[in-house]
Design an enzyme around this catalytic site. Structure first.
Site, PDB file in Angstrom:
ATOM      1  N   ASP A   1       0.861  -1.196   0.000  1.00  0.00           N
ATOM      2  CA  ASP A   1       0.000   0.000   0.000  1.00  0.00           C
ATOM      3  C   ASP A   1       0.898   1.247   0.000  1.00  0.00           C
ATOM      4  OD1 ASP A   1       0.918  -0.418   2.652  1.00  0.00           O
ATOM      5  OD2 ASP A   1      -0.665   0.865   3.442  1.00  0.00           O
TER       6      ASP A   1
ATOM      7  N   HIS B   1       1.822  -8.855  -3.376  1.00  0.00           N
ATOM      8  CA  HIS B   1       0.749  -7.882  -3.151  1.00  0.00           C
ATOM      9  C   HIS B   1       1.443  -6.528  -3.003  1.00  0.00           C
ATOM     10  CE1 HIS B   1      -3.250  -6.565  -1.750  1.00  0.00           C
ATOM     11  NE2 HIS B   1      -2.576  -5.743  -0.960  1.00  0.00           N
TER      12      HIS B   1
ATOM     13  N   ASP C   1       2.013 -17.536  -3.694  1.00  0.00           N
ATOM     14  CA  ASP C   1       2.665 -16.478  -4.476  1.00  0.00           C
ATOM     15  C   ASP C   1       1.607 -15.879  -5.398  1.00  0.00           C
ATOM     16  OD1 ASP C   1       4.337 -14.781  -5.758  1.00  0.00           O
ATOM     17  OD2 ASP C   1       5.412 -16.317  -6.903  1.00  0.00           O
TER      18      ASP C   1
ATOM     19  N   GLU D   1       2.486  -9.997   0.860  1.00  0.00           N
ATOM     20  CA  GLU D   1       2.766  -8.565   0.702  1.00  0.00           C
ATOM     21  C   GLU D   1       4.267  -8.340   0.946  1.00  0.00           C
ATOM     22  OE1 GLU D   1      -0.035  -5.977   2.717  1.00  0.00           O
ATOM     23  OE2 GLU D   1       0.915  -4.175   1.898  1.00  0.00           O
TER      24      GLU D   1
HETATM   25  O1  G3I Z   1       0.977 -12.829  17.002  1.00  0.00           O
HETATM   26  C1  G3I Z   1      -0.406 -13.082  17.059  1.00  0.00           C
HETATM   27  C2  G3I Z   1      -0.659 -14.503  17.479  1.00  0.00           C
HETATM   28  O2  G3I Z   1      -0.164 -14.682  18.773  1.00  0.00           O
HETATM   29  C3  G3I Z   1      -2.169 -14.781  17.415  1.00  0.00           C
HETATM   30  O3  G3I Z   1      -2.392 -16.105  17.714  1.00  0.00           O
HETATM   31  C4  G3I Z   1      -2.687 -14.495  16.021  1.00  0.00           C
HETATM   32  C5  G3I Z   1      -4.178 -14.700  15.934  1.00  0.00           C
HETATM   33  O4  G3I Z   1      -4.770 -13.980  14.901  1.00  0.00           O
HETATM   34  O5  G3I Z   1      -2.377 -13.172  15.707  1.00  0.00           O
HETATM   35  C6  G3I Z   1      -1.020 -12.835  15.697  1.00  0.00           C
HETATM   36  O6  G3I Z   1      -0.956 -11.472  15.443  1.00  0.00           O
HETATM   37  C7  G3I Z   1      -1.000 -11.060  14.143  1.00  0.00           C
HETATM   38  C8  G3I Z   1       0.020  -9.972  13.999  1.00  0.00           C
HETATM   39  O7  G3I Z   1      -0.066  -9.408  12.743  1.00  0.00           O
HETATM   40  C9  G3I Z   1       1.413 -10.518  14.166  1.00  0.00           C
HETATM   41  O8  G3I Z   1       2.372  -9.533  14.016  1.00  0.00           O
HETATM   42  C10 G3I Z   1      -2.392 -10.564  13.798  1.00  0.00           C
HETATM   43  O9  G3I Z   1      -3.309 -11.622  13.779  1.00  0.00           O
HETATM   44  C11 G3I Z   1      -2.348  -9.917  12.452  1.00  0.00           C
HETATM   45  O10 G3I Z   1      -3.597  -9.376  12.122  1.00  0.00           O
HETATM   46  C12 G3I Z   1      -1.299  -8.834  12.424  1.00  0.00           C
HETATM   47  O11 G3I Z   1      -1.109  -8.463  11.138  1.00  0.00           O
HETATM   48  C13 G3I Z   1      -0.576  -7.201  10.853  1.00  0.00           C
HETATM   49  C14 G3I Z   1      -1.341  -6.680   9.643  1.00  0.00           C
HETATM   50  O12 G3I Z   1      -0.777  -5.475   9.236  1.00  0.00           O
HETATM   51  C15 G3I Z   1      -2.815  -6.486   9.925  1.00  0.00           C
HETATM   52  O13 G3I Z   1      -3.008  -5.515  10.874  1.00  0.00           O
HETATM   53  C16 G3I Z   1       0.900  -7.360  10.500  1.00  0.00           C
HETATM   54  O14 G3I Z   1       1.652  -7.666  11.656  1.00  0.00           O
HETATM   55  C17 G3I Z   1       1.430  -6.087   9.890  1.00  0.00           C
HETATM   56  O15 G3I Z   1       2.719  -6.336   9.401  1.00  0.00           O
HETATM   57  C18 G3I Z   1       0.527  -5.633   8.763  1.00  0.00           C
HETATM   58  O16 G3I Z   1       0.978  -4.419   8.300  1.00  0.00           O
HETATM   59  C19 G3I Z   1       0.435  -3.962   7.090  1.00  0.00           C
HETATM   60  C20 G3I Z   1      -0.110  -2.570   7.349  1.00  0.00           C
HETATM   61  O17 G3I Z   1      -1.194  -2.666   8.227  1.00  0.00           O
HETATM   62  C21 G3I Z   1      -0.450  -1.842   6.064  1.00  0.00           C
HETATM   63  N1  G3I Z   1       0.624  -1.887   5.150  1.00  0.00           N
HETATM   64  C22 G3I Z   1       1.070  -3.210   4.810  1.00  0.00           C
HETATM   65  C23 G3I Z   1       1.519  -3.956   6.030  1.00  0.00           C
HETATM   66  C24 G3I Z   1       2.010  -5.362   5.695  1.00  0.00           C
HETATM   67  O18 G3I Z   1       1.005  -6.276   5.414  1.00  0.00           O
HETATM   68  O1  9MR Z   2      -3.708  -3.721   0.192  1.00  0.00           O
HETATM   69  C1  9MR Z   2      -3.913  -3.736   1.580  1.00  0.00           C
HETATM   70  C2  9MR Z   2      -2.651  -4.167   2.273  1.00  0.00           C
HETATM   71  O2  9MR Z   2      -1.619  -3.238   2.030  1.00  0.00           O
HETATM   72  C3  9MR Z   2      -2.883  -4.366   3.745  1.00  0.00           C
HETATM   73  O3  9MR Z   2      -1.753  -4.936   4.375  1.00  0.00           O
HETATM   74  C4  9MR Z   2      -4.072  -5.279   3.958  1.00  0.00           C
HETATM   75  C5  9MR Z   2      -4.415  -5.442   5.425  1.00  0.00           C
HETATM   76  O4  9MR Z   2      -4.721  -4.246   6.014  1.00  0.00           O
HETATM   77  O5  9MR Z   2      -5.207  -4.781   3.291  1.00  0.00           O
HETATM   78  C6  9MR Z   2      -5.036  -4.668   1.910  1.00  0.00           C
HETATM   79  O6  9MR Z   2      -6.185  -4.139   1.345  1.00  0.00           O
HETATM   80  C7  9MR Z   2      -7.250  -5.034   1.214  1.00  0.00           C
HETATM   81  C8  9MR Z   2      -8.336  -4.697   2.226  1.00  0.00           C
HETATM   82  O7  9MR Z   2      -7.866  -4.877   3.524  1.00  0.00           O
HETATM   83  C9  9MR Z   2      -9.561  -5.572   1.963  1.00  0.00           C
HETATM   84  N1  9MR Z   2     -10.006  -5.459   0.614  1.00  0.00           N
HETATM   85  C10 9MR Z   2      -8.982  -5.825  -0.374  1.00  0.00           C
HETATM   86  C11 9MR Z   2      -7.768  -4.949  -0.220  1.00  0.00           C
HETATM   87  C12 9MR Z   2      -6.654  -5.397  -1.192  1.00  0.00           C
HETATM   88  O8  9MR Z   2      -6.939  -5.055  -2.472  1.00  0.00           O
END
Ligand code: G3I
Ligand code: 9MR
Ligand code: ZN
Length: 539
Positions: free
Chosen positions: A152, A466, A511, A520
Site C-alpha cells: 500500500d 501484493h 505467491d 505482501e
Molecule cells: O501474534 C499473534 C498470534 O499470537 C495470534 O495467535 C494471532 C491470531 O490472529 O495473531 C497474531 O498477530 C497477528 C500480527 O499481525 C502478528 O504480528 C495478527 O493476527 C495480524 O492481524 C497482524 O497483522 C498485521 C497486519 O498489518 C494487519 O493488521 C501485520 O503484523 C502487519 O505487518 C501488517 O501491516 C500492514 C499494514 O497494516 C499496512 N501496510 C502493509 C503492512 C504489511 O502487510
Molecule cells: O492492500 C492492503 C494491504 O496493504 C494491507 O496490508 C491489507 C491489510 O490491512 O489490506 C489490503 O487491502 C485489502 C483490504 O484490507 C480488503 N479489501 C482488499 C484490499 C486489497 O486489495
C-alpha cells in the site's frame, strides 16, 4: 513427475566456508553433488535419517555438504530427481544484498523514479498534495517524501522506526559491506548509499512531528486503501495525518537519536536537527506518561499498527537518547524501564521494540550499570540459545515453532537470525553461525514451498507480490529485491482462506497478488533481511 521441492536448497547458493544444507522431501539415502558443466560427481554423501516436520507437514531428511568448498555451479541429485542449479561462491549474496537495499529506493514516495535508476519500474512523482491533520482539516502541512510502507502507499511511523533501526544497525555492525554503491541518485564519495537512502525516510519523519507539542503523528495515509492496480501517482485521494501516539513518538525519538550519531561525521547540522527533534519527542513522552494505544479513527481503513504497550518503545528511546547524549536523565529513565518485566527485552518486531533498547544499551559507550548489563546479556544469550535449540530440531533447521508462522513470518525468521547475530557480537563468539546461515538458506529457497521469498533472486523466486506498483505497472517482472511476508497459518485474507485450508503452517503461503496476508512486502521485512545478508557480505 519430479517434485520441484524434492530437494530444497538455497537457490542462490552457498559461500565456500559456510554451513551448507539441503532439505529433501524423500527417503534417507545417498545423494550426489554434480557439477553443472561437466556432469562430474564432485561429492556423494548420505542424508540424515527421515524426520516428520510438524511446521511444514512433510517428512524430510537433511543433506549436509558443508565440507564441499570448491567454487562452481552444481545441483544435488537423488533417485527421484534433482535440485535447482546453485553456486558455491564467495560472492553469492552480494547482488541480493544490494537489491534488498535498492528496494527502499523503489518504495520512495513523492519523487519521480527515473528510468536511469528504476529501469522499467520508473514512475512519476506521487502523493505530493498537502496533508490534512485528521479531525482538524484546516490544519495542513507538507508530508512529502519517505518510503511507501509496503504494497500500500501509507507511511507509518512505527513501521519506519523498525526499518531505520535495522538499517542503521546493519551500517554500524557491517560498515565495510556498504562501501559498494547501489547506486542511487544521491550516490557520491562523501557518504555511503545506505545513509543516503535512510535520510530519505528520516527527512519525511521529521515532517511528521507536530511543531507545537513535539508529539509525532502515528501515520500518513488516505482514508482507505486504493485499488490493487493503482499506480502511486494516480492515487490522488486526500492525505491525512492520523493522531499523535506514544508508540510513534517514542519510535521517532529513538530513530532520530540513532540518526544523530550516524550522520554526525557527515553533516553536523543535520545531526543536531535530529537530536533536537528526538529530545522534543522525549519531552512529549514525559508530559504524556499514560496514553491509550493508537486506534484508527472510525472513517479510516488503512493499516492501524495498533499497539497499546508503549513501554518497550519508551525503553528503546531512552537507550538511544542516552547513547547519543550521555545525559544522565536518559540513563535514569532507561534504568527505570529496564527494571520492569511488563515487556519483552529481546524482541524485534514493529510492535515489540524492546530488543533494540537492549542492543543500544549493550553497545553504549557511556558509563553503564553493570548489573543491568549482565542481566541484559543473559537475556539475549538465553533467547539466542533457545532459538538455536529450536533450529536443531526443526526439519528445515530454522528457529520457528509451528505456531509462529503468522503474518510476516519471514520477518520473524530474519529477526531471529538478527538476534543470534547480536548475541554473537556482544559475546564475541560465532557459535550460531551455521544456524544463522540456515535462516538465509530458508529465505532463499530451502523451505517446503521451494521458493525464494525475495523477488528477482533465485531460480523459483516470488513473482506476484501484493504490491500495487508491481501489479499496476504493466511490467511482467515484479520490482526486484523485495522480501515477501511469507507463510501465515492464520489465513487472514480471502485468497488464503479459500486456497490454503488444512495446510501445515509453513505451507500456508501463496505467491499470488491477492494474498496480502502471505505475500505482501514491507520496509520492515526487507530491513532485517538486509541486516542478516550484510553479515554474509561483510567478511
Ligand atoms: O501474534 C499473534 C498470534 O499470537 C495470534 O495467535 C494471532 C491470531 O490472529 O495473531 C497474531 O498477530 C497477528 C500480527 O499481525 C502478528 O504480528 C495478527 O493476527 C495480524 O492481524 C497482524 O497483522 C498485521 C497486519 O498489518 C494487519 O493488521 C501485520 O503484523 C502487519 O505487518 C501488517 O501491516 C500492514 C499494514 O497494516 C499496512 N501496510 C502493509 C503492512 C504489511 O502487510
Ligand atoms: O492492500 C492492503 C494491504 O496493504 C494491507 O496490508 C491489507 C491489510 O490491512 O489490506 C489490503 O487491502 C485489502 C483490504 O484490507 C480488503 N479489501 C482488499 C484490499 C486489497 O486489495
Ligand atoms: Zn507516494
Amino acid at each position: 513427475m519430479m517434485n520441484e521441492n524434492y530437494i530444497a536448497i538455497n537457490q542462490l547458493g552457498y559461500r565456500p566456508n559456510d554451513a551448507k544444507l539441503a532439505v529433501i522431501q524423500g527417503k534417507q539415502s545417498k545423494y550426489r553433488l554434480v557439477a553443472i558443466d561437466s556432469d562430474e560427481v564432485i561429492w556423494e554423501g548420505e542424508s540424515s535419517a527421515e524426520q516428520y516436520d510438524e511446521a511444514s507437514g512433510v517428512t524430510v531428511c537433511k543433506l549436509d555438504f558443508s565440507h564441499v568448498t570448491r567454487e562452481g555451479r552444481y545441483r544435488i541429485v537423488g533417485e527421484e530427481g534433482s535440485s535447482w542449479p546453485f553456486s558455491i561462491s564467495s560472492h553469492v549474496y552480494e547482488d541480493v544484498q544490494v537489491a534488498v537495499l535498492k528496494a527502499f529506493y523503489y518504495l520512495r514516495c513523492g519523487e519521480e523514479l527515473t528510468s536511469e535508476y528504476a529501469g522499467p519500474w520508473a514512475h512519476a512523482a506521487c502523493h505530493h498534495s498537502l496533508v490534512h491533520v485528521h479531525g482538524q482539516p484546516e490544519l495542513t502541512f507538507d508530508g512529502t517524501g519517505g518510503w511507501h510502507d509496503a504494497g500500500d502507499y501509507g507511511k507509518y511511523i512505527v513501521a519506519a522506526g523498525k526499518a531505520i533501526a535495522d538499517l542503521l544497525l546493519a551500517y554500524e555492525l557491517y560498515p565495510q559491506t556498504f562501501k559498494r554503491k547501489v547506486p542511487l541518485p544521491e550516490s557520491n564519495d562523501v557518504m555511503d548509499d545506505l545513509l543516503h537512502e535512510v535520510k530519505v525516510e528520516l527527512d519525511w519523519m521529521l515532517k511528521m512531528q507536530d511543531a507545537a507539542t513535539g508529539g509525532v503523528y502515528h501515520k500518513l495515509t488516505t482514508l482507505q486503501f486504493p485499488p490493487l492496480d493503482m499506480m502511486p501517482e494516480d492515487d490522488t485521494a486526500d492525505l491525512y495525518a492520523m493522531p499523535i501516539s506514544a508508540t510513534a513518538t517514542a519510535s521517532f525519538a529513538a530513530s532520530m537519536a540513532m540518526a544523530a550519531r550516524a550522520y554526525a561525521a557527515y553533516d553536523e547540522h543535520y545531526a543536531e536537527r535530529c537530536l533536537l527533534a528526538a529530545e522534543r519527542a522525549w519531552q512529549w513522552l514525559e508530559e504524556h506518561p499514560d496514553v491509550e494505544g493508537f486506534r484508527n479513527p472510525s472513517d479510516v481503513g488503512t493499516g492501524e499498527y495498533g499497539d497499546s504497550q508503549d513501554e518497550d518503545e519508551r525503553y528503546w528511546a531512552a537507550a538511544e537518547l542516552y547513547r547519543a547524549t550521555g545525559n544522565d536523565k536518559y540513563h535514569a529513565a532507561f534504568l527505570r524501564y529496564a527494571k520492569r518485566s511488563s515487556f519483552n527485552k529481546t524482541s524485534l518486531g514493529w510492535a515489540d521494540m524492546g530488543g533494540y533498547g537492549t542492543m543500544s544499551y549493550l553497545l553504549c559507550e557511556h558509563k553503564r550499570e553493570e548489573a543491568i548489563v549482565s542481566e541484559l546479556k543473559q537475556a539475549l544469550s538465553s533467547h539466542a540459545d533457545q532459538l538455536a535449540d529450536v533450529s536443531s530440531k526443526d526439519g528445515y533447521s530454522i528457529s520457528m515453532l509451528p505456531e509462529q508462522y503468522r503474518w510476516g513470518s519471514n520477518m520473524d525468521v530474519m529477526n531471529h537470525a538478527m538476534l543470534m547475530l547480536f548475541a554473537q557480537h556482544v559475546e564475541g563468539h560465532q557459535r550460531y553461525e551455521g544456524v544463522i546461515a540456515a535462516h538465509v538458506h530458508y529465505l532463499l529457497g530451502m523451505n517446503v514451498n521451494g521458493i525464494s521469498y525475495i523477488s528477482g533472486y533465485g531460480h523459483s523466486a516470488m513473482t506476484h507480490p501484493h504490491h500495487r506498483p508491481s501489479v499496476g505497472d504493466g511490467v511482467d517482472a515484479p520490482v526486484p529485491g523485495m522480501v515477501s511476508g511469507g507463510p501465515n497459518k492464520n489465513l487472514q485474507d480471502e485468497y488464503a482462506a479459500k486456497h490454503l485450508q488444512n495446510r501445515a503452517p509453513a505451507a500456508c503461503y501463496a505467491d499470488h497478488e491477492d494474498s496480502y496476508a502471505t505475500n505482501e512486502v514491507t520496509i520492515y521485512w526487507n530491513s532485517p533481511a538486509l541486516f542478516v545478508l550484510s553479515h554474509f557480505t561483510s567478511l
